[in-house]
Design a protein around this motif. Sequence first.
Motif: not given
Length: 636
Positions: A517-523
């Motif tokens: 996986f590539k995981i993007y944090s969108l806080e």
Amino acid sequence: MWSCAGRRRRRLLAGLFLLLLAAVVMRRFNLTSIIPMRFWGRVLGLQAKDSQFLLEEKPFRILGGSVHYFRVPREYWRDRLLKMKACGLNTLTTYVPWNLHEAVRGTFDFSGNLDLQAFLRTAEEVGLWVILRPGPYICSEWDLGGLPSWLLQDPEMQLRTTYKGFTEAVDSYFDHLMPEVVHLQYKNGGPIIAMQVENEYGSYAQDQNYMAYIKQALLNRKVVELLVTSDNKDGLSAGFVHGALATINFQKLEPKLLSSLSEIQKDMPVMVMEYWTGWFDSWGGPHNIFDADEMVERVEAVIRSGASINLYMFHGGTNFGFMNGALHFDEYKSTITSYDYDAVLTESGDYTAKYFKLRNLFSRILETPLPPLPVVLHKASYGAILMQQYISLWELLPSLIEPVKSEYPINMENLPVNNGNGQAFGYTLYETLILGGGTLYFHDYIRDRAQVFVNTQYIGHLDYNIQELSIPNRQGYRQLQILVENCGRVNYGLNLNNQRKGLIGDVFFNKTSLRNFKIYSLEMKPSFMESLRGASPWSAIPDSAVGPAFFRGSLQVQYMPQDTFLKLEGWEKGVVFVNGQNLGRYWNIGPQETLYLPGTWLQQGFNEIIVFEEHLGGRIIHSTDLAFLGRVQYVV
């Protein structure tokens, strides 16, 4: 020459002057926390004795109301507290949200809207006593009941117990919180007359040693005022701790409800710590209303019985940002952005029928003139706001966010971001490759709602009720994108330890676990929003404005900014930012139809509005001077 009597008078006056000067200096520079001092006439404080409260040996009735500083813009604190005083109340109660004050482990924030000392000083200046409810758990329909999400990085974490990982974090928090408030206790010359030990523990009660630990943690940090606990009727006996006064929470005044307190403590005053003046709302449900006459009748009955009372809420305010909580018993229900609560003051601080009826009641009971009513802040209708620019989420990635690469899905809290503190709120995007078509299955591992895309084309959504999706068959490898939203962590009940968000387990495609996986944090923190402003390419809004995407427009304010409400008719689901401030979530399933925009967050001239829309966006946002909180259901 001066007589002996005259010299004695002069020395006495000089001594009193020096004492007064010392008191002023010590309070001005917060020296009371360093040099213990008993102010003149402030020795005994609030006592629970012989079935009544005594303040310095004089009978005292607590007429309280709850206002949470973290739900109200700082510029409006005084306005709300003045209105409380003018209603006839004498005591403010407030929670303290640990997850805001220590959002990053080991870094503490008591500034700006989190300046707790300033809030308590404002209450003191207005003429209100304070009952402080420091937690560490507060419930309050607030994300994870106010506990910071980084606690959940520990896979063995047992919240609200004497588990070492939890108590060490609590001790560190109290080590920083208590110096902010102990010098504001009554015996040190401040407004705090009582402090609560935890909150509604009887409904949880997983550790018989926990309440004694919290009580001692407060005493060890120079808390000297009356200690109290609060529970509903079913939790009274389990939430009680020796050395603290038990109080009760309810809305419906059932027979013998108040007398149930005497079963665990004899000859003690009766205190209703939370009399629920209304109720909160959940997405997809009704807007709950509690009849004003019925509410006032019950308040009067409590007071006529000789009990003290605190109105929860006097003024609810707003769950700005991503701070709303949730309930999860038979089904998961996320709390809406507004915390209007059908309280005594509205979300924007306006008077209600409940306010005037209560003011009339208290004026009769107190038999004394009440302060004049503060003026109501005007609301503005700025009309239609045209959204002019658009940028797809897919165009932003990965130029704006560096992805985390992992063989397995990682839950939000355990992502290696934010200096090791994980991701607390917002959205997380998981990307991987799939081959062909088939069935995507999540085995109840979605927390809490996900949109699924293949090569950025929307396939469908998943949540607690929908666990699988069919993926159309195509040739070759394709990119699977799963955008997961943390809709709010549970704030009440026995499910607190299971509130990790994002993907909390494997994703299965045709019964095979997906990997790499590539995981993007969108806080969507302020730093991200600042970077977004300069991102390119922003373009004109297309005819079919499909999300996930950001939309940008401007609100022009000609004169002094005023409060307003934003109505996103034609939009589906997302979040609104004004001048970088996160107003909170909107969702077309209701009940809430408008978002409260405080005038203090606006400026004369240009005001930037950015909307993150998950699915289907619009072109216009309407500014109105009225709140629309949805279809009404009366609470019985």
